[in-house]
Design a protein around this motif. Structure first.
Motif, PDB file in Angstrom:
ATOM      1  N   ARG A  27       0.822  -1.219   0.000  1.00 22.20           N
ATOM      2  CA  ARG A  27       0.000   0.000   0.000  1.00 22.20           C
ATOM      3  C   ARG A  27       0.853   1.265   0.000  1.00 22.20           C
ATOM      4  O   ARG A  27       0.321   2.369  -0.091  1.00 22.20           O
ATOM      5  CB  ARG A  27      -0.917   0.029   1.232  1.00 22.20           C
ATOM      6  CG  ARG A  27      -1.908  -1.115   1.337  1.00 22.20           C
ATOM      7  CD  ARG A  27      -2.838  -0.870   2.518  1.00 22.20           C
ATOM      8  NE  ARG A  27      -3.797  -1.951   2.710  1.00 22.20           N
ATOM      9  CZ  ARG A  27      -3.629  -2.979   3.529  1.00 22.20           C
ATOM     10  NH1 ARG A  27      -2.507  -3.067   4.236  1.00 22.20           N
ATOM     11  NH2 ARG A  27      -4.548  -3.908   3.656  1.00 22.20           N
ATOM     12  N   ASP A  85      -8.639  -3.169   4.907  1.00 23.15           N
ATOM     13  CA  ASP A  85      -9.525  -3.199   3.739  1.00 23.15           C
ATOM     14  C   ASP A  85     -10.919  -3.706   4.086  1.00 23.15           C
ATOM     15  O   ASP A  85     -11.915  -3.199   3.573  1.00 23.15           O
ATOM     16  CB  ASP A  85      -8.915  -4.069   2.637  1.00 23.15           C
ATOM     17  CG  ASP A  85      -7.606  -3.505   2.110  1.00 23.15           C
ATOM     18  OD1 ASP A  85      -7.439  -2.267   2.136  1.00 23.15           O
ATOM     19  OD2 ASP A  85      -6.745  -4.306   1.700  1.00 23.15           O
ATOM     20  N   THR A  86     -10.991  -4.711   4.947  1.00 26.95           N
ATOM     21  CA  THR A  86     -12.286  -5.309   5.284  1.00 26.95           C
ATOM     22  C   THR A  86     -12.874  -4.793   6.592  1.00 26.95           C
ATOM     23  O   THR A  86     -14.065  -4.963   6.852  1.00 26.95           O
ATOM     24  CB  THR A  86     -12.158  -6.839   5.395  1.00 26.95           C
ATOM     25  OG1 THR A  86     -11.313  -7.155   6.522  1.00 26.95           O
ATOM     26  CG2 THR A  86     -11.547  -7.430   4.124  1.00 26.95           C
TER      27      THR A  86
END
Length: 299
Positions: A27, A85-86
């Motif tokens: 990232r 992300d989740t």
């Protein structure tokens, strides 16, 4: 290093007492913990804030990346994971020998999907009392836990070299231990390679040189694989808790700076309130060792 080069370091972010540090290469982010203000904070190299994980959790001393993008973090109760992300999170490890974990400080991928970690006595740290002896462990990618070393004063920064033959661990108030590593990743032949009363974080460069920080030191102590002391690497920080290499060429240096007396204040049970702890970024002539992520199946 010249004064001009030292001045080339720039502040990326700030906190109360910044400690754990990991580079998220996928990232292009830096994750760092604040042991007093709480949380794990993600920023871009230019300092842009991206996310804060576990905002209420204090005493996170170690941060590392998992292959699925989750961020692993230590502290009271064991090792947690958060997937930015989740939004999911959970515990990777909460017990040792069937007992709740007092605390875990630093951690290091073992190159086989699992990780090494060192315990710490957070209970005594919070009370400002002398900590009880700590241990080194390995948690395999399959979840098997193995004790590797015992009787350490206060485990801190740990590193595993690229040849998988040497392991390093800081014993905060004594110095840096080196161990030989067997094929099964067990440790032996413990010996002191640096005597240092404020040994905190550590990293390795691509040449195998060891870089050690100190909570009373505004420079990196460096040592070759042959045990030869290299010139100290000065920084503009007060004292330094951790460092990591990053960037596309692995020549960016990120390090956490704290007040010069901050570590001793915590050791004595004092209170730190001022936000004068900083994440710095600079450049190195020598690239760093890129750390592989762990590969735990997290749900």
């Amino acid at each position: 290093m010249t004064q001009a080069e030292t001045d080339a370091f720039e502040k990326v972010s700030s906190g109360v007492y910044i400690e754990g540090l990991a580079i998220d290469h996928e990232r292009d982010l830096i994750w760092y913990s604040d042991v007093i203000a709480g949380g794990i904070h993600g920023v871009k190299p230019d300092g842009t804030k991206v996310a804060t994980l576990n905002p209420e959790r204090m005493w996170t001393g170690g941060v590392a990346m998992n292959a699925d993008g989750s961020v692993l973090s230590t502290g009271q109760g064991g090792i947690m994971w958060n997937n930015p992300d989740t939004g999911k999170s959970g515990w990777l490890l909460q017990e040792i020998d069937g007992k709740p974990i007092n605390g875990i400080n630093e951690l290091m991928p073992d190159g086989m999907g699992g990780l090494f970690f060192g315990t710490n006595d957070i209970e005594m740290v919070i009370e400002g009392k002398a900590p009880r002896p700590t241990q080194l462990y390995r948690l395999s990618v399959e979840g098997e836990l193995t004790k590797l070393a015992d009787g350490l004063g206060f485990t801190n920064g740990i590193m595993f070299d690229a040849t998988r033959q040497r392991f390093y661990c800081n014993d905060t108030f004594h110095g840096t231990w080196a161990f030989d590593v067997a094929a099964d990743l067990s440790l032996s032949n413990r010996r002191m390679v640096i005597e240092k009363e404020d040994a905190d974080g550590m990293c390795l460069d691509a040449e195998g040189n060891l870089w050690v920080t100190g909570f009373r030191s505004n420079f990196f102590t460096r040592l070759t694989t042959e045990g030869i002391r290299l010139p100290d690497y000065p920084t503009p920080g007060g004292s330094i808790t951790q460092l990591r290499f990053g960037g596309a060429d692995m020549r960016d240096i990120y390090f956490n700076s704290v007040p010069a007396d901050g570590g001793d204040t915590l050791k004595d049970g004092g209170e730190i309130k001022a936000g004068d702890s900083f994440l710095f970024r600079g450049r190195s002539e020598t690239p760093g060792l890129k750390l592989e992520p762990t590969r735990f199946q997290l749900r």
